[in-house]
Write a protein that holds these residues in place. Structure first.
Motif, mmCIF file in Angstrom:
data_model
loop_
_atom_site.group_PDB
_atom_site.id
_atom_site.type_symbol
_atom_site.label_atom_id
_atom_site.label_comp_id
_atom_site.label_asym_id
_atom_site.label_seq_id
_atom_site.Cartn_x
_atom_site.Cartn_y
_atom_site.Cartn_z
ATOM 1 N N ARG A 97 -8.763 1.677 -4.111
ATOM 2 C CA ARG A 97 -8.104 2.972 -4.352
ATOM 3 C C ARG A 97 -8.780 3.642 -5.542
ATOM 4 O O ARG A 97 -9.164 2.963 -6.494
ATOM 5 C CB ARG A 97 -6.617 2.787 -4.634
ATOM 6 C CG ARG A 97 -5.847 2.287 -3.429
ATOM 7 C CD ARG A 97 -4.364 2.188 -3.731
ATOM 8 N NE ARG A 97 -3.641 1.919 -2.493
ATOM 9 C CZ ARG A 97 -2.589 1.144 -2.408
ATOM 10 N NH1 ARG A 97 -2.100 0.557 -3.496
ATOM 11 N NH2 ARG A 97 -1.982 0.964 -1.258
ATOM 12 N N ILE A 98 -8.873 4.970 -5.482
ATOM 13 C CA ILE A 98 -9.493 5.688 -6.600
ATOM 14 C C ILE A 98 -8.472 6.016 -7.681
ATOM 15 O O ILE A 98 -8.840 6.499 -8.746
ATOM 16 C CB ILE A 98 -10.224 6.961 -6.115
ATOM 17 C CG1 ILE A 98 -9.292 7.856 -5.328
ATOM 18 C CG2 ILE A 98 -11.457 6.594 -5.316
ATOM 19 C CD1 ILE A 98 -9.908 9.191 -4.928
ATOM 20 N N GLU A 99 -7.202 5.717 -7.429
ATOM 21 C CA GLU A 99 -6.172 5.882 -8.456
ATOM 22 C C GLU A 99 -5.565 4.511 -8.757
ATOM 23 O O GLU A 99 -5.676 3.592 -7.957
ATOM 24 C CB GLU A 99 -5.080 6.866 -7.995
ATOM 25 C CG GLU A 99 -4.141 6.341 -6.916
ATOM 26 C CD GLU A 99 -4.669 6.479 -5.486
ATOM 27 O OE1 GLU A 99 -3.967 6.014 -4.566
ATOM 28 O OE2 GLU A 99 -5.770 7.022 -5.286
ATOM 29 N N VAL A 100 -4.931 4.407 -9.918
ATOM 30 C CA VAL A 100 -4.237 3.165 -10.255
ATOM 31 C C VAL A 100 -2.928 3.163 -9.474
ATOM 32 O O VAL A 100 -2.015 3.948 -9.739
ATOM 33 C CB VAL A 100 -3.965 3.061 -11.775
ATOM 34 C CG1 VAL A 100 -3.133 1.827 -12.083
ATOM 35 C CG2 VAL A 100 -5.269 3.048 -12.551
ATOM 36 N N ARG A 101 -2.904 2.312 -8.441
ATOM 37 C CA ARG A 101 -1.714 2.153 -7.607
ATOM 38 C C ARG A 101 -1.786 0.759 -6.990
ATOM 39 O O ARG A 101 -2.447 0.559 -5.967
ATOM 40 C CB ARG A 101 -1.656 3.229 -6.522
ATOM 41 C CG ARG A 101 -0.353 3.208 -5.736
ATOM 42 C CD ARG A 101 -0.146 4.468 -4.896
ATOM 43 N NE ARG A 101 -1.282 4.884 -4.116
ATOM 44 C CZ ARG A 101 -1.427 4.665 -2.801
ATOM 45 N NH1 ARG A 101 -0.492 4.031 -2.126
ATOM 46 N NH2 ARG A 101 -2.506 5.097 -2.168
ATOM 47 N N PRO A 102 -1.154 -0.208 -7.633
ATOM 48 C CA PRO A 102 -1.238 -1.594 -7.158
ATOM 49 C C PRO A 102 -0.785 -1.736 -5.707
ATOM 50 O O PRO A 102 0.075 -0.992 -5.224
ATOM 51 C CB PRO A 102 -0.298 -2.355 -8.100
ATOM 52 C CG PRO A 102 -0.225 -1.501 -9.325
ATOM 53 C CD PRO A 102 -0.331 -0.085 -8.834
ATOM 54 N N PHE A 103 -1.374 -2.702 -5.029
ATOM 55 C CA PHE A 103 -0.973 -3.017 -3.660
ATOM 56 C C PHE A 103 0.325 -3.817 -3.692
ATOM 57 O O PHE A 103 0.557 -4.604 -4.613
ATOM 58 C CB PHE A 103 -2.078 -3.820 -2.958
ATOM 59 C CG PHE A 103 -3.318 -3.016 -2.688
ATOM 60 C CD1 PHE A 103 -3.445 -2.270 -1.520
ATOM 61 C CD2 PHE A 103 -4.360 -2.983 -3.608
ATOM 62 C CE1 PHE A 103 -4.587 -1.518 -1.279
ATOM 63 C CE2 PHE A 103 -5.499 -2.238 -3.368
ATOM 64 C CZ PHE A 103 -5.610 -1.496 -2.204
ATOM 65 N N THR A 104 1.157 -3.638 -2.679
ATOM 66 C CA THR A 104 2.418 -4.377 -2.603
ATOM 67 C C THR A 104 2.160 -5.776 -2.053
ATOM 68 O O THR A 104 1.112 -6.032 -1.461
ATOM 69 C CB THR A 104 3.420 -3.665 -1.677
ATOM 70 O OG1 THR A 104 2.907 -3.709 -0.331
ATOM 71 C CG2 THR A 104 3.663 -2.218 -2.112
ATOM 72 N N GLN A 105 3.113 -6.662 -2.248
ATOM 73 C CA GLN A 105 2.984 -8.020 -1.700
ATOM 74 C C GLN A 105 2.829 -7.975 -0.182
ATOM 75 O O GLN A 105 2.065 -8.759 0.375
ATOM 76 C CB GLN A 105 4.195 -8.877 -2.094
ATOM 77 C CG GLN A 105 4.131 -9.404 -3.511
ATOM 78 C CD GLN A 105 2.855 -10.177 -3.797
ATOM 79 O OE1 GLN A 105 2.054 -9.742 -4.626
ATOM 80 N NE2 GLN A 105 2.629 -11.286 -3.139
ATOM 81 N N ALA A 106 3.537 -7.056 0.478
ATOM 82 C CA ALA A 106 3.428 -6.937 1.939
ATOM 83 C C ALA A 106 2.014 -6.501 2.332
ATOM 84 O O ALA A 106 1.448 -7.006 3.314
ATOM 85 C CB ALA A 106 4.457 -5.943 2.473
ATOM 86 N N GLN A 107 1.422 -5.575 1.577
ATOM 87 C CA GLN A 107 0.057 -5.124 1.867
ATOM 88 C C GLN A 107 -0.951 -6.245 1.627
ATOM 89 O O GLN A 107 -1.888 -6.424 2.406
ATOM 90 C CB GLN A 107 -0.286 -3.902 1.014
ATOM 91 C CG GLN A 107 0.492 -2.660 1.406
ATOM 92 C CD GLN A 107 0.355 -1.548 0.384
ATOM 93 O OE1 GLN A 107 0.189 -1.790 -0.819
ATOM 94 N NE2 GLN A 107 0.441 -0.304 0.865
ATOM 95 N N ILE A 108 -0.737 -7.008 0.564
ATOM 96 C CA ILE A 108 -1.631 -8.131 0.269
ATOM 97 C C ILE A 108 -1.563 -9.157 1.394
ATOM 98 O O ILE A 108 -2.588 -9.627 1.895
ATOM 99 C CB ILE A 108 -1.278 -8.764 -1.094
ATOM 100 C CG1 ILE A 108 -1.592 -7.774 -2.226
ATOM 101 C CG2 ILE A 108 -2.010 -10.088 -1.293
ATOM 102 C CD1 ILE A 108 -1.045 -8.183 -3.587
ATOM 103 N N LYS A 109 -0.348 -9.499 1.819
ATOM 104 C CA LYS A 109 -0.176 -10.466 2.907
ATOM 105 C C LYS A 109 -0.814 -9.941 4.194
ATOM 106 O O LYS A 109 -1.441 -10.709 4.937
ATOM 107 C CB LYS A 109 1.321 -10.759 3.114
ATOM 108 C CG LYS A 109 1.602 -11.814 4.135
ATOM 109 C CD LYS A 109 1.075 -13.163 3.664
ATOM 110 C CE LYS A 109 1.336 -14.218 4.719
ATOM 111 N NZ LYS A 109 0.456 -15.368 4.560
#
Length: 182
Positions: free
Chosen positions: A78-90
């Motif tokens: 991502r070009i902005e600071v926006r962490p991925f969620t646990q669901a997205q990581i999984k």
């Protein structure tokens, strides 16, 4: 490392990119698994240069592992600071597992295809031997043809030694015939 697939507006290097497997991000993934960097600027001490040149601010890197061996990476940026969620990581970890399965399936299919081509060639040669028990020429012609085809060559030749000379006894493809080589 070779980029095999890309989607999105952040550019990637084209062609092969030389990397060191000891680079901090790859070492991390080999030792720990998925690497989530919510803010690349804040992580410069741990992962120097990660995302700086391309303007990437958030990274998610999921290792591709085949039989425990590190074979690649699935990344999301991502070009902005926006962490991925646990669901997205999984979800990305699941996609990485599916990518490894696809790579293995292609490898197995290629092996099966090659084995089938070799068996077909052997069958053709045996068929010619059976139909020409007194004439070696058709057998040699089929051997040359199958040798070129299975090796991806544009031509193949078979030579026999006759005294001090070699004589071309079979040819397949574009090479012009030469009767004797001394």
């Amino acid at each position: 490392m070779v980029v095999r697939s890309h989607f999105g507006p952040i550019p990637l290097p084209i062609g092969r990119e030389e990397i060191s497997i000891d680079e901090p991000r790859y070492r991390w993934m080999r030792e720990h698994g998925t690497l989530h960097v919510p803010d690349t600027r804040a992580a410069q001490n741990d992962f120097p240069g990660l995302g700086v040149a391309s303007g990437v601010r958030t990274f998610l890197l999921v290792p591709l592992r085949q039989k425990g061996e590190f074979i690649g990476v699935l990344s999301a940026r991502r070009i902005e600071v926006r962490p991925f969620t646990q669901a997205q990581i999984k979800l990305l970890e699941t996609f990485a597992d599916q990518a490894v399965i696809a790579v293995e399936n292609v490898r197995l299919f290629q092996e099966l295809k090659e084995a089938l081509e070799q068996q077909t060639a052997t069958s053709e040669i045996l068929g010619v031997i059976a139909s020409s028990p007194t004439d070696v020429q058709p057998v040699l012609d089929v051997v040359a043809q199958n040798a070129a085809r299975l090796c991806g060559a544009s031509d193949a030749q078979i030579y026999r030694l006759e005294g001090d000379l070699t004589r071309k006894v079979a040819t397949y493809g574009a090479i012009s015939p030469v009767l004797a080589v001394g």
